[in-house]
Design a protein around this motif. Structure first.
Motif, PDB file in Angstrom:
ATOM      1  N   ALA A 143       7.949  -6.554  21.144  1.00  0.00           N
ATOM      2  CA  ALA A 143       6.901  -7.347  20.482  1.00  0.00           C
ATOM      3  C   ALA A 143       5.613  -7.400  21.292  1.00  0.00           C
ATOM      4  O   ALA A 143       4.884  -8.383  21.259  1.00  0.00           O
ATOM      5  N   LEU A 144       5.318  -6.320  22.018  1.00  0.00           N
ATOM      6  CA  LEU A 144       4.068  -6.181  22.757  1.00  0.00           C
ATOM      7  C   LEU A 144       3.312  -4.980  22.218  1.00  0.00           C
ATOM      8  O   LEU A 144       3.886  -3.895  22.092  1.00  0.00           O
ATOM      9  N   SER A 145       2.038  -5.142  21.894  1.00  0.00           N
ATOM     10  CA  SER A 145       1.221  -3.980  21.563  1.00  0.00           C
ATOM     11  C   SER A 145       0.374  -3.637  22.781  1.00  0.00           C
ATOM     12  O   SER A 145      -0.244  -4.507  23.393  1.00  0.00           O
ATOM     13  N   VAL A 146       0.374  -2.368  23.161  1.00  0.00           N
ATOM     14  CA  VAL A 146      -0.433  -1.878  24.272  1.00  0.00           C
ATOM     15  C   VAL A 146      -1.291  -0.744  23.739  1.00  0.00           C
ATOM     16  O   VAL A 146      -1.079  -0.239  22.642  1.00  0.00           O
ATOM     17  N   ARG A 147      -2.277  -0.338  24.515  1.00  0.00           N
ATOM     18  CA  ARG A 147      -3.191   0.722  24.055  1.00  0.00           C
ATOM     19  C   ARG A 147      -2.806   2.037  24.716  1.00  0.00           C
ATOM     20  O   ARG A 147      -3.029   2.231  25.913  1.00  0.00           O
ATOM     21  N   ALA A 148      -2.204   2.908  23.928  1.00  0.00           N
ATOM     22  CA  ALA A 148      -1.783   4.220  24.420  1.00  0.00           C
ATOM     23  C   ALA A 148      -2.864   5.248  24.123  1.00  0.00           C
ATOM     24  O   ALA A 148      -3.376   5.323  22.999  1.00  0.00           O
TER      25      ALA A 148
ATOM     26  N   GLY B 149      -7.307  -1.428  19.041  1.00  0.00           N
ATOM     27  CA  GLY B 149      -5.975  -1.859  19.441  1.00  0.00           C
ATOM     28  C   GLY B 149      -5.183  -2.384  18.265  1.00  0.00           C
ATOM     29  O   GLY B 149      -5.684  -3.191  17.473  1.00  0.00           O
ATOM     30  N   LYS B 150      -3.950  -1.928  18.132  1.00  0.00           N
ATOM     31  CA  LYS B 150      -3.123  -2.341  17.003  1.00  0.00           C
ATOM     32  C   LYS B 150      -2.481  -3.700  17.260  1.00  0.00           C
ATOM     33  O   LYS B 150      -2.189  -4.052  18.405  1.00  0.00           O
ATOM     34  N   PRO B 151      -2.240  -4.457  16.206  1.00  0.00           N
ATOM     35  CA  PRO B 151      -1.523  -5.732  16.374  1.00  0.00           C
ATOM     36  C   PRO B 151      -0.069  -5.460  16.740  1.00  0.00           C
ATOM     37  O   PRO B 151       0.458  -4.377  16.465  1.00  0.00           O
ATOM     38  N   PRO B 152       0.595  -6.427  17.365  1.00  0.00           N
ATOM     39  CA  PRO B 152       1.992  -6.217  17.760  1.00  0.00           C
ATOM     40  C   PRO B 152       2.921  -6.229  16.556  1.00  0.00           C
ATOM     41  O   PRO B 152       2.652  -6.881  15.542  1.00  0.00           O
TER      42      PRO B 152
END
Length: 391
Positions: free
Chosen positions: A353-358, A45-48
């Protein structure tokens, strides 16, 4: 300038000593095993992204947004003998787990997170036989993205059975995929990234339909978050079926993801082989001490987990109030089956400013985070015009 000259002179001198002065450096010809180029790459998962005026939140890694308990932090700080190797079999932790779970300590084998415990199991039971034939490992897909990597590195062949439209394991299809070359079956419950759990009755029927020499792994990384009364309990099944192995971890509910401590539970007929394949010193003394402290204050862990479950339920209600069709969520995450709209949703989340897992063009997994993060996620969903498939 002097430093640069000295560096140049040193390199020249080294070349003379090595006998390579004036020669063209050779190109690299070392290559990996052929399987490496065929395996998918694990995408953490990437940071935001930083967005001016907004606090950033990481909802891409299924991490516990709450820090470890104060008693756990104290235990970590008190561990000073890091110049010494840890106990290779984590005896103190296994003894504490045995008391906590009500199982024999000899049935527990620790590993670097539940993934480390799984890799040890695959190393012991699935790979390539002396005749060159690959063993097969059956699992649902999409499921935990490390499965195909771990199976491939072990030398075995992945056999994937697609999940149902509502993100559940298709146990009939998985049973049909089992052959005389199948050595291991992986059951991820709750399934990551889709969210549903396996039920007790269906899992028992599935196990009983398999040959008794097939190892059945029940991966329960998110077990503490489950609230479905019909959900399977891996511990109950391992006592009934000698070919069942349960995986658990301290990464999620206990908030110790950075310390990498997990374990498997299985009967002695299996653990004797797992101990041979186990990575020595996989669980550090710091991780062992922290895990024990967390178990000693488990009532506080339960309170924190319940606060995340409450947030998960709030998010699920918000999504369904929008008319969105989403799979049952029993972990600390939700799944949006967005198909081709997946990259667009992830981009709009990043702009907030949200990172989600695509996952390519399949869907988006969103971890349950801080209350503000969850509310901002719901606000994004309200403005997003492309509902999940099936809504």
């Amino acid at each position: 300038m002097t430093s640069a000259l000295n560096s140049h002179d040193s390199a020249e001198a080294a070349a003379v000593v090595a006998g390579t002065e004036g020669k063209t450096p050779r190109s690299l010809v070392v290559g990996p095993r052929s399987v490496i180029n065929r395996l998918p790459k694990y995408a953490a998962g990437k940071p935001p992204a930083a967005v001016q005026g907004l606090e950033s939140f990481k909802l891409s890694s299924n991490e516990n947004p709450l820090p470890p308990l104060p008693a756990v932090l104290d235990a970590i700080a008190a561990e000073t003998a890091v110049n010494r190797y840890p106990d290779p079999v984590a005896s103190s932790l296994r003894a504490r787990l045995a008391d906590f779970l009500g199982v024999p300590a000899e049935d527990i084998v620790t590993g670097g997170g539940s993934l480390g415990a799984l890799n040890q199991l695959l190393a012991a039971f699935a790979g390539q036989q002396d005749d060159g034939v690959q063993d097969e490992v059956v699992y649902a897909w999409r499921s935990f993205e490390a499965y195909p990597i771990s199976v491939g590195l072990a030398g075995a062949k992945s056999v994937q059975a697609p999940v149902t439209e509502d993100g559940r394991h298709d146990l009939e299809a998985m049973a049909a995929a089992v052959t005389d070359r199948t050595r291991v079956v992986l059951l991820c419950t709750p399934n990551n990234p889709t969210g549903p759990v396996l039920g007790t009755a269906e899992t028992e029927r599935f196990i009983e339909s398999l040959p008794s020499d097939v190892v059945v792994v029940i991966d329960e990384a998110y077990q503490e978050f489950v609230r479905d009364a019909e959900a399977v309990d891996g511990l109950a099944l391992y006592t009934r079926y000698p070919n069942v192995v349960v995986l658990r971890t301290f990464s999620k509910a206990h908030g110790l993801a950075g310390l990498r401590v997990g374990y498997s539970i299985s009967r002695p007929e299996i653990t004797e082989h797992l101990r041979v394949a186990a990575v020595p010193f996989a669980v550090s003394s710091v991780a062992e001490r922290a895990a024990i402290a967390s178990l000693d204050h488990y009532a506080e862990v339960v309170e924190r987990v319940q606060s995340l479950v409450d947030e998960r339920d709030r998010v699920m209600k918000g999504l369904r109030d929008l008319g969105w069709s989403v799979p049952d969520a029993q972990g600390n995450f939700v799944w949006l089956n967005l198909g081709e709209a997946t990259p667009e949703f992830a981009a709009q989340a990043a702009a907030r400013a949200l990172s989600v897992r695509a996952f390519g063009t399949e869907g988006v997994r969103v971890s349950i985070g801080e209350e503000e993060a969850n509310s901002r996620f719901l606000e994004l969903c309200r403005s997003f015009t492309k509902a999940p498939i099936g809504s």
